[in-house]
Scaffold this motif. Sequence first.
Motif, PDB file in Angstrom:
ATOM      1  N   LEU A 104      -4.962 -19.133   7.222  1.00 21.95           N
ATOM      2  CA  LEU A 104      -4.353 -17.646   7.384  1.00 21.95           C
ATOM      3  C   LEU A 104      -5.039 -16.584   8.472  1.00 21.95           C
ATOM      4  O   LEU A 104      -4.418 -15.845   8.740  1.00 21.95           O
ATOM      5  N   GLY A 105      -5.965 -17.052   9.017  1.00 26.20           N
ATOM      6  CA  GLY A 105      -6.762 -16.597  10.457  1.00 26.20           C
ATOM      7  C   GLY A 105      -7.125 -14.793   9.911  1.00 26.20           C
ATOM      8  O   GLY A 105      -7.520 -14.132  10.681  1.00 26.20           O
ATOM      9  N   GLY A 106      -7.577 -14.687   8.448  1.00 23.89           N
ATOM     10  CA  GLY A 106      -8.183 -13.916   8.389  1.00 23.89           C
ATOM     11  C   GLY A 106      -7.184 -12.881   8.040  1.00 23.89           C
ATOM     12  O   GLY A 106      -7.606 -11.634   8.275  1.00 23.89           O
ATOM     13  N   SER A 107      -6.218 -12.672   7.694  1.00 23.46           N
ATOM     14  CA  SER A 107      -5.347 -11.676   8.054  1.00 23.46           C
ATOM     15  C   SER A 107      -4.723 -11.363   6.151  1.00 23.46           C
ATOM     16  O   SER A 107      -4.168 -10.614   5.794  1.00 23.46           O
ATOM     17  N   VAL A 108      -6.122 -12.204   5.773  1.00 26.02           N
ATOM     18  CA  VAL A 108      -5.805 -11.621   3.844  1.00 26.02           C
ATOM     19  C   VAL A 108      -7.122 -11.246   3.765  1.00 26.02           C
ATOM     20  O   VAL A 108      -7.474 -11.123   2.284  1.00 26.02           O
ATOM     21  N   GLY A 109      -8.111 -11.238   4.696  1.00 25.12           N
ATOM     22  CA  GLY A 109      -9.324 -10.756   4.387  1.00 25.12           C
ATOM     23  C   GLY A 109      -9.909  -9.387   3.531  1.00 25.12           C
ATOM     24  O   GLY A 109     -10.468  -9.446   2.522  1.00 25.12           O
ATOM     25  N   ALA A 110      -9.741  -8.487   3.845  1.00 24.36           N
ATOM     26  CA  ALA A 110      -9.737  -6.815   3.307  1.00 24.36           C
ATOM     27  C   ALA A 110      -9.191  -6.438   3.515  1.00 24.36           C
ATOM     28  O   ALA A 110      -9.029  -5.289   4.222  1.00 24.36           O
ATOM     29  N   MET A 111      -7.352  -6.322   2.371  1.00 25.29           N
ATOM     30  CA  MET A 111      -6.716  -5.363   2.311  1.00 25.29           C
ATOM     31  C   MET A 111      -7.894  -4.777   1.007  1.00 25.29           C
ATOM     32  O   MET A 111      -7.099  -5.229  -0.431  1.00 25.29           O
ATOM     33  N   SER A 112      -7.108  -3.288   1.135  1.00 24.24           N
ATOM     34  CA  SER A 112      -7.192  -2.468  -0.317  1.00 24.24           C
ATOM     35  C   SER A 112      -5.516  -2.776  -1.052  1.00 24.24           C
ATOM     36  O   SER A 112      -4.515  -2.609  -0.636  1.00 24.24           O
ATOM     37  N   PRO A 113      -5.651  -2.434  -2.076  1.00 24.94           N
ATOM     38  CA  PRO A 113      -4.245  -1.962  -3.126  1.00 24.94           C
ATOM     39  C   PRO A 113      -3.514  -0.639  -2.223  1.00 24.94           C
ATOM     40  O   PRO A 113      -2.607  -1.003  -2.240  1.00 24.94           O
ATOM     41  N   GLY A 114      -4.644  -0.102  -1.787  1.00 21.07           N
ATOM     42  CA  GLY A 114      -3.379   1.319  -1.353  1.00 21.07           C
ATOM     43  C   GLY A 114      -3.153   0.935   0.383  1.00 21.07           C
ATOM     44  O   GLY A 114      -1.834   0.727   0.094  1.00 21.07           O
ATOM     45  N   GLN A 115      -3.728  -0.133   1.398  1.00 18.96           N
ATOM     46  CA  GLN A 115      -2.630  -0.199   2.062  1.00 18.96           C
ATOM     47  C   GLN A 115      -1.008  -1.156   1.520  1.00 18.96           C
ATOM     48  O   GLN A 115      -0.668  -1.289   2.209  1.00 18.96           O
ATOM     49  N   ILE A 116      -2.070  -2.432   0.446  1.00 14.63           N
ATOM     50  CA  ILE A 116      -0.433  -2.895   0.020  1.00 14.63           C
ATOM     51  C   ILE A 116       0.762  -2.030  -0.180  1.00 14.63           C
ATOM     52  O   ILE A 116       1.586  -2.563   0.217  1.00 14.63           O
ATOM     53  N   ALA A 117       0.093  -0.554  -1.123  1.00 10.40           N
ATOM     54  CA  ALA A 117       1.169  -0.261  -1.128  1.00 10.40           C
ATOM     55  C   ALA A 117       2.159   0.888  -0.165  1.00 10.40           C
ATOM     56  O   ALA A 117       2.758   0.448  -0.771  1.00 10.40           O
ATOM     57  N   LEU A 118       1.038   1.232   0.566  1.00  6.67           N
ATOM     58  CA  LEU A 118       2.536   1.716   1.606  1.00  6.67           C
ATOM     59  C   LEU A 118       2.937   0.944   2.363  1.00  6.67           C
ATOM     60  O   LEU A 118       3.732   0.913   2.701  1.00  6.67           O
ATOM     61  N   GLY A 119       2.020  -0.224   2.623  1.00  4.65           N
ATOM     62  CA  GLY A 119       3.317  -1.626   3.427  1.00  4.65           C
ATOM     63  C   GLY A 119       4.038  -2.156   2.463  1.00  4.65           C
ATOM     64  O   GLY A 119       5.274  -1.816   3.015  1.00  4.65           O
ATOM     65  N   GLY A 120       4.401  -1.842   1.051  1.00  3.22           N
ATOM     66  CA  GLY A 120       5.453  -1.977   0.365  1.00  3.22           C
ATOM     67  C   GLY A 120       6.306  -1.103   0.266  1.00  3.22           C
ATOM     68  O   GLY A 120       8.094  -0.850   0.920  1.00  3.22           O
ATOM     69  N   THR A 121       6.000   0.273  -0.066  1.00  7.36           N
ATOM     70  CA  THR A 121       6.469   1.680   0.834  1.00  7.36           C
ATOM     71  C   THR A 121       7.296   2.038   1.380  1.00  7.36           C
ATOM     72  O   THR A 121       8.256   2.099   1.853  1.00  7.36           O
ATOM     73  N   LEU A 122       6.447   1.280   2.798  1.00  7.90           N
ATOM     74  CA  LEU A 122       7.524   1.252   4.382  1.00  7.90           C
ATOM     75  C   LEU A 122       8.559   0.777   4.264  1.00  7.90           C
ATOM     76  O   LEU A 122       9.256   0.989   5.256  1.00  7.90           O
ATOM     77  N   THR A 123       8.186  -0.726   3.890  1.00  4.26           N
ATOM     78  CA  THR A 123       9.580  -2.179   3.537  1.00  4.26           C
ATOM     79  C   THR A 123      10.576  -1.406   3.392  1.00  4.26           C
ATOM     80  O   THR A 123      11.319  -1.757   3.662  1.00  4.26           O
ATOM     81  N   ALA A 124      10.328  -0.682   1.832  1.00  5.01           N
ATOM     82  CA  ALA A 124      11.023  -0.421   1.017  1.00  5.01           C
ATOM     83  C   ALA A 124      12.272   0.816   1.934  1.00  5.01           C
ATOM     84  O   ALA A 124      13.288   1.228   2.097  1.00  5.01           O
TER      85      ALA A 124
END
Length: 174
Positions: free
Chosen positions: A137-157
């Motif tokens: 995956l070229g490092g795309s799954v490396g070091a994502m925190s749960p906060g970053q995932i939640a922020l990304g989901g919120t922006l997408t929604a």
Amino acid sequence: MPATPLAQPPNRRLLKGVAAATLVLAAATPATLAHAGGATPSGSVSPTAVAPGGRVSLNVTGCGTKTGTASSSAFGDVPPVPLTPGNLEATNLFGNATVPTNAAAGTYTVTFKCGDSGGRSATASLQVTSGAARGGLGGSVGAMSPGQIALGGTLTAGALGTGIWVLRRRSRLT
């Protein structure tokens, strides 16, 4: 009485001749120097450090030929890598090589040979590091925190909701 052309002074004709000769010489000089046997080729490897299993780009300039090869013990037991021109003037020759997955760590010499009969060559260093080449995956799954995932989901929604709102509003206005 018809107009007679005036004769040009001799120094003006001489200046025109000198200018024409200079122009011809200036136009021919770069081509002559580029293909002269005295040009020294220069080789490079990119990246200069690679893990076993990695791929490197090879580049040599100054050959003045349309063919060349690159070889190194870092590439394993393979024939020399053919280099091909990157443009019509053949000012640069390019190629790619893969370092085998079982290559030992260390510094290797890459030898570039021009395709002419003059035997001109150049060398560059390649550092093989320990470890494996990164893939997948070229490092795309490396070091994502749960906060970053939640922020990304919120922006997408939020973007999806805004898009639906704009489309519904537009359909009511027409």
